[in-house]
Design an enzyme around this catalytic site. Structure first.
Site, PDB file in Angstrom:
ATOM      1  N   SER A  31      -2.936  11.013  -0.969  1.00 54.04           N
ATOM      2  CA  SER A  31      -2.582  10.988   0.456  1.00 54.04           C
ATOM      3  C   SER A  31      -2.592  12.416   0.990  1.00 54.04           C
ATOM      4  O   SER A  31      -2.374  13.364   0.229  1.00 54.04           O
ATOM      5  CB  SER A  31      -1.170  10.418   0.626  1.00 54.04           C
ATOM      6  OG  SER A  31      -0.690  10.638   1.939  1.00 54.04           O
ATOM      7  N   TYR A  43       7.753  10.429  -2.154  1.00 49.17           N
ATOM      8  CA  TYR A  43       6.370   9.948  -1.974  1.00 49.17           C
ATOM      9  C   TYR A  43       5.389  11.114  -2.084  1.00 49.17           C
ATOM     10  O   TYR A  43       4.397  11.048  -2.822  1.00 49.17           O
ATOM     11  CB  TYR A  43       6.254   9.273  -0.611  1.00 49.17           C
ATOM     12  CG  TYR A  43       4.883   8.738  -0.281  1.00 49.17           C
ATOM     13  CD1 TYR A  43       4.417   7.562  -0.852  1.00 49.17           C
ATOM     14  CD2 TYR A  43       4.045   9.413   0.615  1.00 49.17           C
ATOM     15  CE1 TYR A  43       3.159   7.063  -0.540  1.00 49.17           C
ATOM     16  CE2 TYR A  43       2.791   8.922   0.940  1.00 49.17           C
ATOM     17  CZ  TYR A  43       2.344   7.741   0.361  1.00 49.17           C
ATOM     18  OH  TYR A  43       1.099   7.252   0.669  1.00 49.17           O
TER      19      TYR A  43
HETATM   20  N1  LIG Z   1      -1.598   3.330   4.882  1.00 42.40           N
HETATM   21  C1  LIG Z   1      -1.584   4.650   4.934  1.00 42.40           C
HETATM   22  O1  LIG Z   1      -1.440   5.245   6.016  1.00 42.40           O
HETATM   23  C2  LIG Z   1      -1.771   5.463   3.693  1.00 42.40           C
HETATM   24  C3  LIG Z   1      -1.886   6.847   3.848  1.00 42.40           C
HETATM   25  C4  LIG Z   1      -2.063   7.630   2.724  1.00 42.40           C
HETATM   26  C5  LIG Z   1      -2.148   7.047   1.481  1.00 42.40           C
HETATM   27  N2  LIG Z   1      -2.023   5.706   1.368  1.00 42.40           N
HETATM   28  C6  LIG Z   1      -2.092   5.153   0.010  1.00 42.40           C
HETATM   29  O2  LIG Z   1      -3.060   4.122  -0.008  1.00 42.40           O
HETATM   30  C7  LIG Z   1      -2.696   3.180  -1.010  1.00 42.40           C
HETATM   31  C8  LIG Z   1      -2.709   1.790  -0.398  1.00 42.40           C
HETATM   32  O3  LIG Z   1      -1.716   1.763   0.612  1.00 42.40           O
HETATM   33  P1  LIG Z   1      -1.705   0.690   1.785  1.00 42.40           P
HETATM   34  O4  LIG Z   1      -1.369   1.414   3.019  1.00 42.40           O
HETATM   35  O5  LIG Z   1      -2.917  -0.130   1.701  1.00 42.40           O
HETATM   36  O6  LIG Z   1      -0.386  -0.116   1.361  1.00 42.40           O
HETATM   37  P2  LIG Z   1      -0.071  -1.669   1.220  1.00 42.40           P
HETATM   38  O7  LIG Z   1      -0.774  -2.454   2.258  1.00 42.40           O
HETATM   39  O8  LIG Z   1       1.407  -1.755   1.119  1.00 42.40           O
HETATM   40  O9  LIG Z   1      -0.737  -2.015  -0.203  1.00 42.40           O
HETATM   41  C9  LIG Z   1      -0.207  -1.511  -1.382  1.00 42.40           C
HETATM   42  C10 LIG Z   1      -0.872  -2.223  -2.533  1.00 42.40           C
HETATM   43  O10 LIG Z   1      -0.337  -1.713  -3.758  1.00 42.40           O
HETATM   44  C11 LIG Z   1       0.038  -2.809  -4.571  1.00 42.40           C
HETATM   45  N3  LIG Z   1       1.130  -2.459  -5.459  1.00 42.40           N
HETATM   46  C12 LIG Z   1       2.339  -1.937  -5.140  1.00 42.40           C
HETATM   47  N4  LIG Z   1       3.099  -1.825  -6.233  1.00 42.40           N
HETATM   48  C13 LIG Z   1       2.348  -2.283  -7.269  1.00 42.40           C
HETATM   49  C14 LIG Z   1       2.586  -2.433  -8.673  1.00 42.40           C
HETATM   50  N5  LIG Z   1       3.755  -2.093  -9.254  1.00 42.40           N
HETATM   51  N6  LIG Z   1       1.590  -2.930  -9.436  1.00 42.40           N
HETATM   52  C15 LIG Z   1       0.415  -3.278  -8.878  1.00 42.40           C
HETATM   53  N7  LIG Z   1       0.131  -3.180  -7.570  1.00 42.40           N
HETATM   54  C16 LIG Z   1       1.108  -2.686  -6.791  1.00 42.40           C
HETATM   55  C17 LIG Z   1       0.442  -3.906  -3.590  1.00 42.40           C
HETATM   56  O11 LIG Z   1       0.295  -5.182  -4.168  1.00 42.40           O
HETATM   57  P3  LIG Z   1       1.464  -6.090  -4.759  1.00 42.40           P
HETATM   58  O12 LIG Z   1       2.698  -5.820  -3.974  1.00 42.40           O
HETATM   59  O13 LIG Z   1       0.883  -7.457  -4.593  1.00 42.40           O
HETATM   60  O14 LIG Z   1       1.574  -5.687  -6.188  1.00 42.40           O
HETATM   61  C18 LIG Z   1      -0.617  -3.730  -2.521  1.00 42.40           C
HETATM   62  O15 LIG Z   1      -1.795  -4.405  -2.868  1.00 42.40           O
HETATM   63  C19 LIG Z   1      -1.332   3.599  -1.548  1.00 42.40           C
HETATM   64  O16 LIG Z   1      -1.520   4.333  -2.732  1.00 42.40           O
HETATM   65  C20 LIG Z   1      -0.805   4.505  -0.451  1.00 42.40           C
HETATM   66  O17 LIG Z   1       0.110   5.451  -0.931  1.00 42.40           O
HETATM   67  C21 LIG Z   1      -1.840   4.896   2.436  1.00 42.40           C
END
Ligand SMILES: NC(=O)c1ccc[n+]([C@@H]2O[C@H](COP(=O)([O-])OP(=O)(O)OC[C@H]3O[C@@H](n4cnc5c(N)ncnc54)[C@H](OP(=O)(O)O)[C@@H]3O)[C@@H](O)[C@H]2O)c1
Length: 250
Positions: free
Chosen positions: A137, A150
């Protein structure tokens, strides 16, 4: 081109899910993993889904990560690309400092990636081919308000990917780090503050997919926001903290 196989973690929601849809639409065979089996099954059953195969996995379970990687290669074939997107955000409040929250962030965001890397590396090294993309991120560039836990995991991932790249370059493996800014997903839907340059998840998946077709180390979007944060990141500490206090009101 023959059948291309990608393993995406965090594919039940948000960026991972949108990327799974995008890559499947482009002919990839997608191994989609997360804990929410129902969401994965629903994704695989979408009429336009293409070849998406659900694998239930909690990335904090090291043995299960190895078993899943083995099962994917057994069921679908050699994994070409791995996108490690499973992650979680919990804000950190110094006035209600909670070790267990930070431990959870480290176990999912950092150790979850480490477990999956361990699960795929021997086969990639053996074949001297493949691509490893680790989703960190822009919050890993420098400390941001409320992001002590985080941001620490994401800074660790950036460093982890950079350091691994030195070894993997010699093994024919492409290493990439993905640094998104704000993308509209369930993870950011909880943010109580206005998010600059907030991006739709389909746009984010498109940018990410484009990055996965190149060899550049860092894949970042939206570009302008990442550039601003990079610029802030090279400022002297005093100026950085002053500007961030002013800009965020925190
Ligand atoms: N959205 C943003 O603005 C943003 C910005 C920077 C970085 N990111 C990064 O991008 C990635 C995806 O984020 P997102 O925004 O798409 O979030 P999200 O919609 O909340 O998705 C998170 C995913 O991670 C999975 N997950 C969480 N804990 C887990 C575990 N213990 N084992 C396996 N899977 C797990 C969840 O699935 P389950 O709950 O079904 O396991 C879900 O599929 C993350 O690493 C986040 O830090 C996001």
């Amino acid at each position: 081109m023959g059948k291309r196989i990608v393993w995406i973690t965090g594919a039940s929601s948000g960026i991972g899910q949108a990327l799974a849809r995008r890559m499947a639409a482009d002919g990839w065979t997608v191994a989609a993993s997360a804990r929410s089996v129902d969401a994965l099954n629903a994704l695989a059953a979408e009429p336009t889904a293409g070849s998406i195969h659900p694998y239930a996995l909690d990335v904090t379970d090291h043995a299960a990560c190895r078993t899943t990687a083995t099962a994917i290669e057994h069921d679908l074939g050699a994994i070409d690309t791995v996108v490690l997107a499973a992650g979680l955000h919990i804000p950190t409040d110094a006035k209600a400092f909670d070790v267990s929250e930070i431990r959870t962030l480290v176990e999912i965001n950092l150790m979850g990636v480490v477990h999956c890397v361990d699960a795929v590396l021997p086969a990639l090294i053996d074949r001297r081919a493949g691509r490893l993309a680790i989703v960190a991120s822009v919050a890993g560039y420098r400390g941001l308000p409320t992001a002590a836990g985080y941001g620490a995991t994401k800074a660790a991932l950036i460093n982890f990917a950079e350091a691994l790249k030195f070894d993997l370059d010699h093994q024919g493996i492409i290493t990439q780090v993905v640094c998104p800014g704000f993308v509209r997903t369930p993870l950011t839907d909880r943010n109580p503050f206005p998010m600059p340059f907030l991006m739709d998840v389909e746009d984010a998946a498109e940018r990410l997919y484009r990055g996965l077709q190149g060899t550049g180390f860092e894949i970042t979007f939206p570009r302008r926001f990442a550039l601003i944060l990079k610029f802030l990141g090279i400022l002297p500490d005093r100026l950085y903290f002053w500007l961030m206090h002013k800009g965020t009101g925190m």
